[in-house]
Scaffold this active site. Structure first.
Site, PDB file in Angstrom:
ATOM      1  N   ASP A 268       0.864  -1.161   0.000  1.00 12.23           N
ATOM      2  CA  ASP A 268       0.000   0.000   0.000  1.00 12.23           C
ATOM      3  C   ASP A 268       0.914   1.229   0.000  1.00 12.23           C
ATOM      4  OD1 ASP A 268      -3.252   0.539   1.498  1.00 12.23           O
ATOM      5  OD2 ASP A 268      -2.101   1.779   0.120  1.00 12.23           O
TER       6      ASP A 268
HETATM    7  C1  GLC Z   1      -4.294   4.283  -0.137  1.00 11.84           C
HETATM    8  C2  GLC Z   1      -5.185   3.122   0.175  1.00 11.84           C
HETATM    9  C3  GLC Z   1      -5.261   2.124  -0.932  1.00 11.84           C
HETATM   10  C4  GLC Z   1      -5.117   2.851  -2.258  1.00 11.84           C
HETATM   11  C5  GLC Z   1      -3.712   3.395  -2.333  1.00 11.84           C
HETATM   12  C6  GLC Z   1      -3.463   4.165  -3.639  1.00 11.84           C
HETATM   13  O1  GLC Z   1      -3.629   4.740   0.987  1.00 11.84           O
HETATM   14  O2  GLC Z   1      -5.012   2.413   1.384  1.00 11.84           O
HETATM   15  O3  GLC Z   1      -6.505   1.440  -0.806  1.00 11.84           O
HETATM   16  O4  GLC Z   1      -5.356   1.963  -3.325  1.00 11.84           O
HETATM   17  O5  GLC Z   1      -3.413   4.238  -1.237  1.00 11.84           O
HETATM   18  O6  GLC Z   1      -4.229   5.315  -3.657  1.00 11.84           O
END
Ligand code: GLC
Length: 741
Positions: A268
């Protein structure tokens, strides 16, 4: 003539050969480049990323949605780098791109996999035209805590419903052929257990025993892998002391060794860097080691991999095979997407889908997502023949952006039909619609502006109150400790109630709310979630009976926040509550002696039941369930039984009903839930129509992970219910016997 399977085997073999051949030509730096995803949202991305792209140090970009810019980034990578490896272009296309569907929790309330699939298809077509070839969806975290803001992105509390809808969304995004027009790679997230964050605080610690992890939180991901999801995303959260992003048990033992996943795992946002913040390591170098050896193939946004992996390999802390495996996983998806043959996007070549067709999907999804929680004295549907004037009141009646919901970066509020607009469009001149905002936002605490709303309500035949939360009050990093209606909304309801007029509440929110303080002051509640672009037209059609509400709750609505976690598929405990359980402290003698005798699992100050149960949803139809038949009523492990039930619409209006099948395993190697959803079917019945709805139940559907955490099916007695909610009373039972019998 080759069979389909033989062709698939050939395709797989060809891709594996191409992966191996390309890998064999890559330098260590180029391999590590593939493992790095970089944010490309800033203006001038081709300039400031150009050098790294030419050096082959970037494998993916995210958050760039200008197709010309995407094509330029792709061109540099393909035509100006040594090996010309195309980029993955990622974006959070969670519930629509430009045309916005209801939030996923609302889509879950449709209990309609085909509709979820169609919505994802619309999103994929729109996203691909912008250059996106990878979405970070579906989010299939089981969410039992409505304080958690990300319940909005989930499909709710049940593993069976979440599994079905997660697969449907993956199919919608990825189509039959990942390289096909309108197909983009999906990403099942967040692996795993994120929804169990303590107290519903986003990013908080999760402690989940392996047995609970396997029986509740992992099954939807296993189904996603089985459905061919291209990628998974690691969760931010600490799972039992090891952050998911560094968790080998999840990423290798479960995902690779047990499930045979062949796609790739992305971290993430900066979650590899955060491994040190969790306190598992002292800095990025060790975090890169932990994440890479745990099985995180690609790093999102942070640069631990690009700064440290080469040194870790050269220093022989990480074996080159670990890197090669990660890069092969990434290249495999790029080949499956067909990016090497067609890296660029020509918006004129992506599948055409006219706006009307897209809006029809968005409307149908909104229609089927909304839930009639309460409808006293058939206050709904409203009839334009019975009212001359309606007061439309509240801060969310005319909120084109707010109704789109969380995780909407690319949605177009100009396309939104608001509740107010939908009602006005529907009734035309036949009803005088008087609109009063009454509150600046859902959080306004001032009651000074209520007098106008009360006056207008007083002079109208009925009141439609638009209440709830703005979209920013749910979603990532937006959890709430108090999930009642924010601000002075409850006071507004009470003020309007005093007019004595029929009061219809339409609630827009990203989570279940505790509605106990208003539920008795309104005649009807239509829970609309954040319904997306076409929400207002759907709301109007449901309020005025053009269509009957048909949504069913995908998550339990507590009476009080103190009841959380409260969910339908709970364990029985050794002292289960019963209908005669004391639920009012005032009934206890002031000097009552301490006793636990006869006491059961409940709270003294609130009922042990929810305000509205999982699967609940009223209709303008009136459904009866009769003649429940099982055949056989005794079956051997490895066989199936068929369940038949007659469902009739005794009402005056055509309507859909979501018929739900629940079972209970009375005795298990581990304790089993008091009910578990094992089937559902949406049927549409004319007034007076009766249909027989059938379900096939195989003993494999009864399998669970036992004390030794192996999957098992046991003989024994099972109870079974069929009905329109998890509180269904039509009951039968069956027995499973050992195959040896
Ligand atoms: C965020 C989220 C994730 C998302 C990623 C990209 O913090 O936790 O679900 O896809 O970053 O935006």
């Amino acid at each position: 003539m080759k069979t389909v399977n033989a062709k698939v085997v050939d395709q797989v073999a060809i891709i594996e050969r191409r992966v191996a051949e390309l890998l064999g030509r890559m330098t260590l730096d180029e391999k590590i480049g593939q493992m790095s995803q970089v944010n490309a949202s800033e203006a001038g991305a081709p300039e400031y990323l150009g050098m790294a792209l030419r050096d082959g140090r970037i494998g993916s970009v995210l958050n760039q949605v200008d197709v010309a810019t995407v094509n330029e980034l792709q061109r540099i990578s393909v035509e100006e780098s040594r090996l010309g490896i195309p980029l993955l272009v990622g974006r959070d296309v969670i519930h629509g791109f430009k045309t916005v569907m209801p939030i996923p929790l609302g889509q879950a309330a449709t209990w309609n996999p085909e509709l979820v699939r169609n919505g994802a298809r619309v999103a994929a077509i729109e996203a691909q035209a912008a250059g996106i070839n990878w979405t970070f969806a579906p989010m299939i975290d089981i969410a039992r805590d409505p304080r958690w803001g990300r319940i909005a992105e989930s499909f709710g509390e049940d593993p069976y419903l979440t599994g079905r809808l997660g697969v449907a969304m993956i199919e919608g995004f990825q189509g039959d052929d990942l390289a096909g027009d309108g197909s983009i790679a999906a990403c099942a997230k967040h692996f795993a257990g994120y929804g169990a964050a303590e107290s519903g605080r986003d990013y908080a610690t999760t402690n989940i025993p392996e047995n609970e992890l396997r029986n509740v939180y992992l099954p939807p991901f296993n189904e996603a892998v089985g459905a061919g999801v291209a990628t998974l995303m690691a969760s931010f959260s600490d799972l039992n002391g090891v952050p998911a992003t560094a968790n080998r048990f999840l990423m290798r033992d479960i995902l690779r060794d047990e499930w045979g996943f062949t796609g790739f795992v992305v971290s993430d946002w900066e979650s590899i860097h955060q491994i040190a913040v969790h306190g598992l390591t002292s800095g990025d170098r060790d975090s890169a080691y932990e994440a890479a050896t745990a099985g995180i193939d690609m790093e999102m946004a942070s640069d631990a991999y690009s700064n440290h992996l080469a040194g870790l390999v050269i220093g022989e802390r990480i074996d080159i095979d670990t890197i090669d495996t990660a890069v092969a996983n990434i290249l495999r998806i790029k080949f499956r997407l067909g990016l090497f043959g067609a890296p660029y996007v020509d918006p004129d070549q992506t599948p055409a889908m006219d706006l009307e067709a897209k809006l029809r999907v968005a409307k149908q999804s909104a229609l089927e997502s909304m839930i009639l929680l309460k409808n006293d004295q058939a206050a709904l549907p409203l009839s334009i023949d019975r009212v001359d004037s309606i007061a439309v009141v509240g801060p969310l009646a005319d909120a084109p952006y707010e109704q789109l919901g969380t995780w909407v970066f690319d949605g177009d509020p100009d396309l939104s039909i608001t509740g107010l607009a939908g009602i006005r469009n529907l009734v035309g001149d036949s009803v005088d619609i008087r609109y009063v905002r009454a509150m600046e936002t859902s959080r306004s605490r001032s009651t000074d502006t209520f007098s106008e709303a009360v006056e207008v309500a007083q002079g109208s035949d009925a009141v439609i109150l638009f209440l709830g939360e703005e979209s920013i009050l749910s979603g990532e990093a937006h959890s709430r400790a108090d999930i009642s209606l924010p601000g002075a909304q409850a006071a507004l309801v009470r003020s309007i109630r005093q007019t004595g007029k029929p009061v219809i509440a339409v609630i827009l929110a990203g989570r279940p709310l505790t509605l106990t303080d208003i539920v008795d002051d309104v005649d009807a509640i239509l829970f609309a979630w954040h319904p997306g672009t076409m929400g207002g037209e759907a709301i109007a059609d449901l309020l005025f009976g053009v269509e009957s509400p048909s949504g069913k709750l995908p998550a339990t609505f507590p009476r009080e926040v103190g009841q959380i976690p409260i969910y339908y598929n709970q364990k029985n405990t050794g002292k289960p509550p019963s209908p005669n359980t004391v639920t009012n402290m005032d009934d206890i003698d002031a000097h009552a002696p301490q006793t636990s005798l006869g006491m059961t699992a409940f709270h003294l100050d609130v009922a042990y039941t929810p305000l509205f149960a999982f699967g609940h949803g009223l209709s303008y139809g009136e459904f009866s369930y009769d003649n429940l038949r099982l055949s056989p009523q005794e079956l051997r492990i490895g066989n199936s039984l068929t369940v038949h039930v007659e469902v009739a619409n005794l009402g005056k209006m055509i309507a859909d009903e979501v018929v739900q099948l629940y079972v209970r395993d009375l005795v298990g190697n581990v304790t089993r839930p008091v009910r578990e959803l094992k089937g559902f079917k949406r049927v549409r019945l004319e007034p007076g129509q009766t249909v027989t709805v059938s379900f096939e139940l195989h003993t494999d559907d009864l399998a669970f992970f036992g004390r030794d955490n192996s999957l098992m099916t046991e003989p024994g007695v099972f109870h079974l219910w069929v009905g329109g909610s998890s509180e269904a009373s039509l009951h039968s039972e069956f027995r499973v016997v050992d195959a040896a019998h």
